[in-house]
Design a protein around this motif. Structure first.
Motif, short mmCIF file in Angstrom:
data_model
loop_
_atom_site.label_atom_id
_atom_site.label_comp_id
_atom_site.label_asym_id
_atom_site.label_seq_id
_atom_site.Cartn_x
_atom_site.Cartn_y
_atom_site.Cartn_z
N TYR A 1 -9.55 -0.77 2.98
CA TYR A 1 -8.53 -1.77 2.66
C TYR A 1 -8.94 -3.15 3.16
O TYR A 1 -9.40 -3.30 4.29
CB TYR A 1 -7.20 -1.39 3.31
CG TYR A 1 -6.11 -2.40 3.02
CD1 TYR A 1 -5.62 -2.56 1.72
CD2 TYR A 1 -5.60 -3.21 4.03
CE1 TYR A 1 -4.64 -3.51 1.44
CE2 TYR A 1 -4.61 -4.15 3.75
CZ TYR A 1 -4.14 -4.30 2.46
OH TYR A 1 -3.18 -5.23 2.18
N LEU B 1 -5.96 7.22 -2.20
CA LEU B 1 -6.45 5.86 -2.38
C LEU B 1 -7.83 5.71 -1.77
O LEU B 1 -8.12 6.25 -0.70
CB LEU B 1 -5.49 4.85 -1.73
CG LEU B 1 -4.03 4.90 -2.20
CD1 LEU B 1 -3.22 3.85 -1.43
CD2 LEU B 1 -3.92 4.67 -3.69
N ALA C 1 -5.28 -1.16 -6.42
CA ALA C 1 -5.57 0.10 -5.73
C ALA C 1 -6.24 1.09 -6.66
O ALA C 1 -5.79 1.28 -7.80
CB ALA C 1 -4.27 0.70 -5.19
N THR D 1 -1.81 -6.35 -5.15
CA THR D 1 -2.67 -5.29 -4.62
C THR D 1 -3.27 -4.49 -5.75
O THR D 1 -2.55 -4.01 -6.64
CB THR D 1 -1.87 -4.36 -3.69
OG1 THR D 1 -1.40 -5.12 -2.57
CG2 THR D 1 -2.74 -3.22 -3.18
N VAL E 1 0.84 -1.21 0.00
CA VAL E 1 0.00 0.00 0.00
C VAL E 1 0.87 1.25 0.00
O VAL E 1 0.52 2.27 -0.62
CB VAL E 1 -0.97 -0.03 1.19
CG1 VAL E 1 -1.88 1.20 1.17
CG2 VAL E 1 -1.84 -1.29 1.15
N VAL F 1 -8.87 -0.45 -1.98
CA VAL F 1 -7.61 -1.18 -2.14
C VAL F 1 -7.82 -2.61 -1.64
O VAL F 1 -8.28 -2.81 -0.51
CB VAL F 1 -6.46 -0.51 -1.36
CG1 VAL F 1 -5.16 -1.26 -1.59
CG2 VAL F 1 -6.32 0.96 -1.76
N ALA G 1 1.67 1.78 -3.59
CA ALA G 1 0.51 2.28 -4.31
C ALA G 1 0.32 3.77 -4.05
O ALA G 1 0.04 4.56 -4.98
CB ALA G 1 -0.74 1.50 -3.90
N TYR H 1 -2.50 8.38 2.74
CA TYR H 1 -2.95 7.44 1.72
C TYR H 1 -4.30 7.86 1.17
O TYR H 1 -4.61 7.63 0.00
CB TYR H 1 -3.08 6.02 2.28
CG TYR H 1 -1.81 5.35 2.71
CD1 TYR H 1 -0.55 5.88 2.41
CD2 TYR H 1 -1.85 4.16 3.42
CE1 TYR H 1 0.60 5.25 2.81
CE2 TYR H 1 -0.69 3.52 3.83
CZ TYR H 1 0.53 4.07 3.53
OH TYR H 1 1.67 3.43 3.93
#
Length: 424
Positions: free
Chosen positions: A283, A181, A349, A347, A166, A184, A169, A277
Motif C-alpha cells: 500500500y 488485495l 486496488a 484508491t 482500503v 493498492v 476495497a 485484506y
C-alpha cells in the motif's frame, strides 16, 4: 462522578454534580479545530446525546459554549490539564467517549490515553504522529483490551479517508470472492490550508528522531504500528515517495505529506484483522498534481516545497523564521476559505486474482479543518451510539477496525462520498 463547572450565564451552578457520565466529552474545545468540532456536534448530534466541553480554562470553555448553537447552552464544562494524571482520570471517568483535539499528542496525549484505557472509556483523536501511536500501543493496548476501551487514533483527514478507502476495497473484493488485495495506491487531491497543529506535530517528530537513532529506525519502518512486527507476512512495501512521478493513468504525482502516517495506519488495520485484506498487500499514497506540463511543474513544486520545509526544520536557527510564516497551533483559516476547500482520495486496488477496484472517499470543506471536524465528530458519535453494530474488539485500534461500516454510513449521511466499484 465529577463536578463539571458551569459559569453563571447558563446551565447548572458549580455545586451541581453530574451523576452519570456524559456520552461525549470534547477535550480541547477552545482550540480552532476543537471549536469547529463542538459546533458540528451542536448542530448534528441526535437529540438525547449528552456532551461536555473540556479543557484547561473554565473561562475559555464558557466563551466557546456561548458561541455555539442553542443546543449546547446546557452542556457541562470539565476543567482538566493534560499534564495532570488525576485530572485526566476524572475526565475519562466523566464520559463514555472522550474526543480530543489537543496536540501534539506525544506532548499532551499520553496521560489521557492511559486514563481512558484504564477506565474503559472510548477515545478518539486527530494524531498524525507515528511515534505517539506506537507508544500508545505499547503502553495501553493490553489494558484497553481488558477494560473494553476502544482507543482510536487518527480520526480526521489523518487517516479516516485512507483507512476506510482500503476497508471498502477489501469489502468489495470479498463480496466478489476476488481474492486478497495486492497492489493498492491512493492518490490524494485537495484544496485547503496547512494545519498549525500538523506543523507542530511534524516538528516534534523530527526533533524526536534526530535525538534518538532507534526512533529514527522505528519511524522509517513501514510496519511500525504492527501488533507483531516479527510475524508481519507482507512483502516489502513501496517506499514513501521522495520525488515527482507518474500514476498509472498518466497524472503527475508528488510525495504526500501524510503518507508516512496513513500507510502505517492502513497496515495496522490489516494486521489487526489477521491480514484479511491480503497477506500480499502493498500500500502506498501519493499526491495528485494533475496532467500535462502544468501537472509536472506542480509536482516539482510540491516536492521541492516539502523538502525545503523538512530541511528548514532540521536547522535550529531557522525555527524562529518558520514560526513567523507557518500557522500556529490552535489557529486556522477563515470560514470562507474553509468552505471553499475540498478533498478527494482515489484508491486503485488490485487483487491476487486480477480484479481491480476503484474507491473514492471525498467531501466538501478544507480537509484539515472543516472536513476533519465532521470526521472527528462522527467518530465520537459512532463510538457513543454504535453499540453492538460496532466491530467486536477493543484495544488501541484504527478507524476501520474500531468503527468500520458504522463510521462509513455516518460519514455518508453527513454528506461525504465513500464508494467502491469494480472496474476490471
Amino acid at each position: 462522578m465529577v463536578n463539571p463547572q458551569h459559569d453563571s450565564t447558563g446551565g447548572a451552578g458549580p455545586s451541581e454534580p453530574v451523576n452519570e457520565p456524559v456520552d461525549i466529552a470534547l477535550y480541547g474545545a477552545t482550540g480552532f479545530v476543537g471549536a469547529l468540532t463542538a459546533a458540528y456536534l451542536a448542530e448534528h448530534a441526535p437529540p438525547g446525546v449528552t456532551i461536555a466541553l473540556a479543557g484547561r480554562s473554565e473561562a475559555k470553555l464558557a466563551a466557546t459554549r456561548a458561541s455555539l448553537p442553542a443546543a449546547a447552552r446546557d452542556w457541562p464544562l470539565i476543567v482538566a490539564d493534560s499534564g495532570d494524571p488525576a485530572a485526566t482520570d476524572r475526565l475519562a471517568q466523566a464520559a463514555r467517549v472522550v474526543v480530543t483535539t489537543v496536540g501534539p499528542y506525544a506532548r499532551h496525549g499520553r496521560n489521557l490515553v492511559a486514563s481512558c484505557a484504564r477506565a474503559g472509556t472510548h477515545y478518539a483523536d486527530l494524531t498524525g504522529e507515528v511515534l505517539f501511536v506506537r507508544d500508545s500501543i505499547d503502553r495501553c493496548h493490553g489494558v484497553a483490551e481488558s477494560t473494553g476501551a476502544r482507543i482510536v487514533h487518527s480520526c480526521g483527514y489523518d487517516s479516516v479517508p485512507s483507512d476506510l478507502g482500503v476497508w471498502l476495497a477489501h469489502a468489495a473484493a470479498s463480496a466478489d470472492d476476488a481474492g486478497g488485495l495486492t497492489e493498492v495506491r491512493t492518490l490524494a487531491s485537495l484544496r485547503g490550508g496547512v494545519s498549525g497543529g500538523t506543523v507542530d506535530s511534524l516538528r516534534g517528530q523530527l526533533d524526536a528522531v534526530r535525538a534518538d537513532r532507534s526512533l529514527r529506525r522505528l519511524a522509517a519502518d513501514p510496519h511500525a504500528l504492527s501488533p507483531d512486527r516479527a510475524a508481519e507476512p507482507t512483502p516489502s512495501q513501496p517506499a514513501d515517495a521522495a520525488a515527482p512521478g507518474r500514476a498509472r493513468d498518466g497524472r503527475w504525482t508528488a510525495p504526500f505529506v501524510m503518507a508516512s502516517h496513513n500507510t502505517r495506519i492502513v497496515r495496522r488495520s490489516n494486521a489487526l484483522l489477521g491480514h484479511a485484506y491480503g497477506r500480499g498487500l502493498r500500500y502506498g499514497e501519493l499526491q495528485n498534481c494533475g496532467r500535462g506540463p502544468l501537472g509536472a511543474v506542480t509536482a516539482a513544486g510540491v516536492t521541492a516545497g516539502l523538502g525545503a520545509l523538512l530541511g528548514a526544520f532540521a536547522l535550529t536557527p531557522l525555527r524562529p523564521l518558520l514560526d513567523r510564516v507557518l500557522p500556529a497551533p490552535g489557529t486556522g483559516p477563515s470560514e470562507r476559505t474553509r468552505e471553499r476547500g475540498w478533498f478527494r482520495m482515489d484508491t486503485d486496488a488490485r487483487t491476487g486474482r486480477g480484479a481491480r477496484y476503484r474507491v473514492q472517499v471525498s467531501g466538501p470543506g478544507d480537509p484539515g479543518y472543516a472536513a476533519t471536524a465532521v470526521m472527528l465528530g462522527e467518530s465520537g458519535l459512532a463510538l457513543a451510539l454504535g453499540g453492538a453494530s460496532l466491530p467486536d474488539r477493543a484495544g488501541v485500534l484504527t478507524p476501520a477496525t474500531a468503527m468500520g461500516d458504522v463510521l462509513v454510513e455516518r460519514l455518508r449521511a453527513a454528506g461525504q462520498t465513500l464508494s467502491a466499484e469494480r472496474i476490471g
